[in-house]
Design an enzyme around this catalytic site. Structure first.
Site, short mmCIF file in Angstrom:
data_model
loop_
_atom_site.label_atom_id
_atom_site.label_comp_id
_atom_site.label_asym_id
_atom_site.label_seq_id
_atom_site.Cartn_x
_atom_site.Cartn_y
_atom_site.Cartn_z
N GLY A 139 0.84 -1.21 0.00
CA GLY A 139 0.00 0.00 0.00
C GLY A 139 0.87 1.25 0.00
O GLY A 139 0.53 2.27 0.62
N LYS A 161 -10.10 -3.24 12.52
CA LYS A 161 -8.88 -2.78 13.20
C LYS A 161 -8.77 -3.41 14.60
O LYS A 161 -7.68 -3.80 15.03
CB LYS A 161 -8.85 -1.25 13.29
CG LYS A 161 -8.56 -0.56 11.96
CD LYS A 161 -7.17 -0.89 11.43
CE LYS A 161 -6.85 -0.19 10.13
NZ LYS A 161 -5.61 -0.69 9.49
N ASP A 181 2.05 -1.64 -4.59
CA ASP A 181 0.67 -1.13 -4.53
C ASP A 181 -0.13 -1.81 -5.63
O ASP A 181 0.44 -2.28 -6.62
CB ASP A 181 0.64 0.39 -4.71
CG ASP A 181 -0.58 1.01 -4.05
OD1 ASP A 181 -0.44 1.62 -2.98
OD2 ASP A 181 -1.70 0.86 -4.59
N ILE A 182 -1.43 -1.84 -5.45
CA ILE A 182 -2.31 -2.39 -6.48
C ILE A 182 -2.47 -1.38 -7.61
O ILE A 182 -2.77 -1.73 -8.73
CB ILE A 182 -3.68 -2.77 -5.85
CG1 ILE A 182 -4.49 -3.66 -6.79
CG2 ILE A 182 -4.48 -1.53 -5.46
CD1 ILE A 182 -5.72 -4.27 -6.10
N ARG A 183 -2.21 -0.10 -7.28
CA ARG A 183 -2.36 0.96 -8.28
C ARG A 183 -1.04 1.20 -9.01
O ARG A 183 -0.01 0.64 -8.67
CB ARG A 183 -2.78 2.27 -7.58
CG ARG A 183 -4.17 2.20 -6.97
CD ARG A 183 -4.41 3.31 -5.97
NE ARG A 183 -3.65 3.08 -4.74
CZ ARG A 183 -3.82 3.77 -3.62
NH1 ARG A 183 -4.69 4.75 -3.58
NH2 ARG A 183 -3.11 3.49 -2.54
N TYR A 223 -14.78 -0.85 9.53
CA TYR A 223 -13.35 -0.49 9.58
C TYR A 223 -12.83 -0.64 11.02
O TYR A 223 -11.79 -1.27 11.27
CB TYR A 223 -13.19 0.95 9.09
CG TYR A 223 -11.81 1.54 9.19
CD1 TYR A 223 -10.76 1.04 8.44
CD2 TYR A 223 -11.58 2.63 10.02
CE1 TYR A 223 -9.51 1.62 8.52
CE2 TYR A 223 -10.33 3.21 10.10
CZ TYR A 223 -9.29 2.70 9.35
OH TYR A 223 -8.06 3.28 9.43
N GLY A 257 -0.51 4.88 -0.97
CA GLY A 257 -1.57 5.50 -0.18
C GLY A 257 -1.09 6.72 0.59
O GLY A 257 0.06 7.13 0.48
N GLN A 258 -2.00 7.30 1.37
CA GLN A 258 -1.70 8.55 2.07
C GLN A 258 -0.48 8.40 2.99
O GLN A 258 0.41 9.25 2.99
CB GLN A 258 -2.91 9.03 2.89
CG GLN A 258 -2.75 10.46 3.38
CD GLN A 258 -3.70 10.82 4.52
OE1 GLN A 258 -4.38 9.95 5.06
NE2 GLN A 258 -3.74 12.07 4.88
N1 SER Z 1 -8.56 8.62 9.08
C1 SER Z 1 -9.23 7.38 9.26
C2 SER Z 1 -10.61 7.43 8.76
O1 SER Z 1 -11.20 8.49 8.82
C3 SER Z 1 -9.24 7.02 10.71
O2 SER Z 1 -8.41 5.95 10.90
O3 SER Z 1 -11.14 6.45 8.35
#
Ligand code: SER
Length: 314
Positions: free
Chosen positions: A10, A147, A36-38, A143, A13-14
């Site tokens: 990844g 986690k 990355d997949i992209r 999500y 990503g950000q």
């Molecule tokens: N920045 C993340 C989200 O908003 C929080 O882990 O999903």
């Protein structure tokens, strides 16, 4: 340190882009394999890059063997807002990829694994202010559920097989080099882009919605410091609370107005408001500060100056 060979999953990503750049500085460009997949992110050009779907166990194993990988940073995930649109898919991607990485860690005897958790593990039954490291944890988004389950798996692999997995519960992360995607805290990045382009922004979170946030430079430094901390200092193998600042949309707007006085904010809360309502407003990160020396550097105004200056140049 020089002998480590690092795999980033990844990397486009950000967090991935900036973490890859920082690790390449530390360990040498050739020792940090971005995947990355992209398409390869433009900022990552000049170093090793491989296409990888985080769900492809075979492809992952092949890269680990061929590149003689000793550490993995597994950053690929669907975030909170995207996850709610397709919960089963978010669960599959987030969990299956983590379990694959953990298995690979044991099988290939990797030195260390990094995997990010989030303030999204906390829910409405958690104390909202100064949320403790150990507390009631009843996440409401898929999500957050993934986690929290992931944290438990990391702890399990550490206890059962001695796999050195480390993790941070990131707050909302704000960066200018790389774009966020699919998070509830993303408004705090969009607002800077829109302030520079149009001098106005409509926030999808309402006035008064306080959330814990952090500037990306702090998050990257914290991640690397945690990974370099002596193992015996780390008293939890769940994920560490880590914090820097908390603010609501009107406060980030006021901070922007110090540089762009005619900037205007308006509010049109959408489904992400409900997600934000379930999260803490501020985080107690004493365990990180005491056990491995965490200290943030950026507050709201210093972050705003950096964001506006750098995005302005861009
Ligand atoms: N920045 C993340 C989200 O908003 C929080 O882990 O999903």
């Amino acid at each position: 340190m020089a002998n480590e060979r690092i795999l980033i999953i990844g990397a486009g990503g950000q967090i991935g882009v900036e973490l890859t750049l920082a690790l390449r500085k530390l360990y040498g460009t050739d020792n940090v394999v971005a995947t990355d997949i992209r398409e390869e992110h433009p900022l990552l050009k000049g170093g090793p890059f491989r296409h990888l779907n985080a769900m492809d166990a075979f492809g992952m194993l092949e890269i680990v063997k061929k590149e003689k990988i000793t550490q993995i940073y597994h950053l690929a995930a669907l975030l909170s807002a995207t996850g709610e649109k397709d919960p089963k898919r978010a669960w599959d991607i987030n969990m299956q990829s983590l379990l694959q990485v953990l298995d690979l860690g044991v099988q290939e005897k990797l030195n260390k694994i990094y995997w990010p958790s989030s303030i999204a593990v906390f829910g409405k039954t958690t104390p909202k202010q100064e949320t403790p490291q150990q507390t009631v944890i009843e996440p409401l988004t898929v999500y957050g559920i993934s986690k929290y389950a992931g944290e438990l798996w990391c702890q399990y692999y550490y206890n059962r097989w001695g796999l050195d997995v480390r993790s941070l519960r990131y707050p909302g992360l704000i960066s200018w080099k790389s774009e966020p995607g699919g998070g509830t805290t993303d408004y705090a990045v969009e607002i800077y882009h829109e302030a520079l382009k149009h001098k106005k922004y409509t926030s999808f979170l309402d006035k008064g919605t306080y959330l814990p946030m952090m500037y990306m430079d702090d998050a990257i430094r914290g991640t690397i410091e945690l990974m370099e901390a002596p193992s015996e200092k780390l008293q939890t193998r769940m994920s560490y609370n880590i914090s820097a600042m908390s603010f609501a949309p009107e406060e980030i707007a006021a901070s922007i107005q110090k540089t762009i006085p005619d900037f205007e904010i308006s509010y049109a809360p959408d489904f992400r408001q409900e997600i934000a309502n379930g999260w803490p407003q501020s985080i107690d990160d004493t365990a990180s500060r005491e056990q491995w020396g965490w200290k943030h550097a950026f507050d709201l105004d210093s972050m705003t100056r950096e964001m506006l200056t750098n995005l302005g140049k861009k």
